[in-house]
Design an enzyme around this catalytic site. Structure first.
Site, PDB file in Angstrom:
ATOM      1  N   TYR A 132       0.839  -1.194   0.000  1.00  0.00           N
ATOM      2  CA  TYR A 132       0.000   0.000   0.000  1.00  0.00           C
ATOM      3  C   TYR A 132       0.874   1.243   0.000  1.00  0.00           C
ATOM      4  CZ  TYR A 132      -4.121  -2.738   1.317  1.00  0.00           C
ATOM      5  OH  TYR A 132      -5.159  -3.625   1.335  1.00  0.00           O
ATOM      6  N   TYR A 171      -0.036  -9.889   0.410  1.00  0.00           N
ATOM      7  CA  TYR A 171       0.998  -9.292   1.274  1.00  0.00           C
ATOM      8  C   TYR A 171       1.000  -9.982   2.638  1.00  0.00           C
ATOM      9  CZ  TYR A 171      -3.020  -6.456   2.923  1.00  0.00           C
ATOM     10  OH  TYR A 171      -4.234  -6.036   3.392  1.00  0.00           O
ATOM     11  N   ARG A 181      -2.210 -12.255   3.314  1.00  0.00           N
ATOM     12  CA  ARG A 181      -3.572 -11.982   2.861  1.00  0.00           C
ATOM     13  C   ARG A 181      -3.732 -12.436   1.419  1.00  0.00           C
ATOM     14  NH1 ARG A 181      -7.234  -8.830   4.315  1.00  0.00           N
ATOM     15  NH2 ARG A 181      -8.345 -10.696   3.703  1.00  0.00           N
ATOM     16  N   HIS A 184      -6.710  -8.882  -2.679  1.00  0.00           N
ATOM     17  CA  HIS A 184      -8.071  -8.361  -2.463  1.00  0.00           C
ATOM     18  C   HIS A 184      -8.135  -6.882  -2.767  1.00  0.00           C
ATOM     19  CE1 HIS A 184      -5.837  -7.704   1.281  1.00  0.00           C
ATOM     20  NE2 HIS A 184      -6.563  -6.609   1.399  1.00  0.00           N
ATOM     21  N   HIS A 186     -10.378  -3.589  -1.319  1.00  0.00           N
ATOM     22  CA  HIS A 186     -11.336  -3.123  -0.310  1.00  0.00           C
ATOM     23  C   HIS A 186     -12.422  -2.297  -0.995  1.00  0.00           C
ATOM     24  CE1 HIS A 186      -8.810  -4.159   3.224  1.00  0.00           C
ATOM     25  NE2 HIS A 186      -7.827  -3.985   2.370  1.00  0.00           N
TER      26      HIS A 186
END
Ligand SMILES: [Fe+2]
Length: 263
Positions: A132, A171, A181, A184, A186
C-alpha cells in the site's frame, strides 16, 4: 414508525456560479425502514483467529437504536463530486503503473434485487507487489510511483459501476507465522440510506491463500464467502488491453414487504 419519518427530505441545494441549484433529487421510492440483519450475516467483531479483533471489539452488547429520518435518508451524493479519473486507477499519475491491468465491474442491488443507482462505490488496494502507498506499510516490496491504489465512482441508472485498475498482489500481515492476505480490493459502498453502508473486500477466484486467511474465514457461511469472490469475465475483457473480473454487491433492503393498495 415515528412521525419524524413521514416528513419528506428536502432536496439538497448548493450555491453554484449560476445561483442556487438542486444537486440531488429526493428519491421517491426510498423505503421508510430497512431490514435488521441477523448477527450471523457479518463476521463476528471478536474473532479468535484475527488477533487484533481481541483488542478493538466492543466489550458491551450492541444497542439497537430506532431508525429515524437520519438513517433512512441520504447520503446526498451526486456526480458533481467525481473527478474525471476517479474510477481509472491506471491514469492518475504521469506514468503507467506496473502489473496486470484489469477491469472490475458489477452492479449494486438491494436485497429485493432492485438496482441501486447513485450509490457511491469507493475502493482501495495494494499495488501489484502487494504494498500500500501508506506510511505504515513498510514491508520490503516495491512502491509504484504511478499507483496510489484508491478510486471511486457512482453507479449509473442500472446500478452499474466500473473501475480500471491493477491486480493487487498478496501481502504478509504478521497475524501469525507466515500469514499472507489473499489478493483483495477493499470496497466501501454508501447506498440510498446510511443503514445501507457496506464495507467489504473483493477477492479473486482460485486464490491459494483462502484456506489460511482468518479474515476471509471469519465469514463462517461458505456461501457467503463465495459472494466475496469475484468471477473472471471474458465478456468484460478489453482485447489487447485488460482482463476483467465481475463482482455484484447486495446492500440491505427495505424492512417491510410492499403491498399493492386496495382498489
Ligand atoms: Fe488490505
Amino acid at each position: 414508525m415515528t412521525d419524524e419519518l413521514q416528513t419528506p427530505a428536502p432536496p439538497l441545494q448548493q450555491q453554484g456560479e449560476d445561483g442556487v441549484r438542486v444537486i440531488y433529487d429526493p428519491i421517491a421510492d426510498t423505503p421508510t425502514s430497512y431490514l435488521r440483519e441477523p448477527e450471523e450475516a457479518h463476521p463476528p467483531m471478536d474473532y479468535q483467529g484475527y488477533k487484533s479483533t481481541a483488542l478493538r471489539h466492543p466489550k458491551q452488547p450492541l444497542i439497537y437504536l430506532p431508525q429515524t429520518i437520519t438513517e433512512i435518508t441520504g447520503p446526498q451524493l451526486g456526480p458533481v463530486l467525481m473527478g474525471e479519473n476517479d474510477n481509472d486507477l491506471t491514469v492518475q499519475h504521469d506514468g503507467e503503473p506496473i502489473g496486470e491491468r484489469i477491469v472490475v465491474s458489477g452492479r449494486v442491488f438491494d436485497t429485493e434485487g432492485k438496482p441501486l443507482r447513485g450509490t457511491l462505490v469507493e475502493i482501495w488496494q495494494a499495488n501489484s507487489a502487494g504494498r500500500y502507498m501508506h506510511r505504515w506499510d513498510r514491508w520490503p516490496a516495491p512502491l509504484d510511483p504511478n499507483f496510489s491504489g484508491a478510486g471511486r465512482c457512482i453507479t449509473d441508472d442500472e446500478g452499474r459501476y466500473t473501475f480500471t485498475t491493477i491486480k493487487p498482489g498478496p501481502y504478509p500481515w504478521g497475524n501469525h507465522y507466515n500469514a499472507w492476505r489473499p489478493a483483495h480490493i477493499h470496497f466501501s459502498l454508501l447506498g440510498r440510506a446510511f443503514t445501507q453502508r457496506l464495507v467489504t473486500q473483493m477477492y479473486f477466484p482460485g486464490d491459494p491463500f483462502f484456506p489460511y486467511d482468518p479474515i476471509f474465514n471469519s465469514v463462517r457461511d461458505p456461501k457467503a464467502r463465495e459472494r466475496m469472490v469475484s468471477s473472471f469475465s471474458i465478456h468484460d475483457t478489453v482485447p489487447n488491453w485488460a482482463h476483467a473480473y465481475h463482482f455484484d454487491i447486495y446492500l440491505r433492503g427495505p424492512g417491510a414487504t410492499p403491498f399493492e393498495e386496495a382498489h
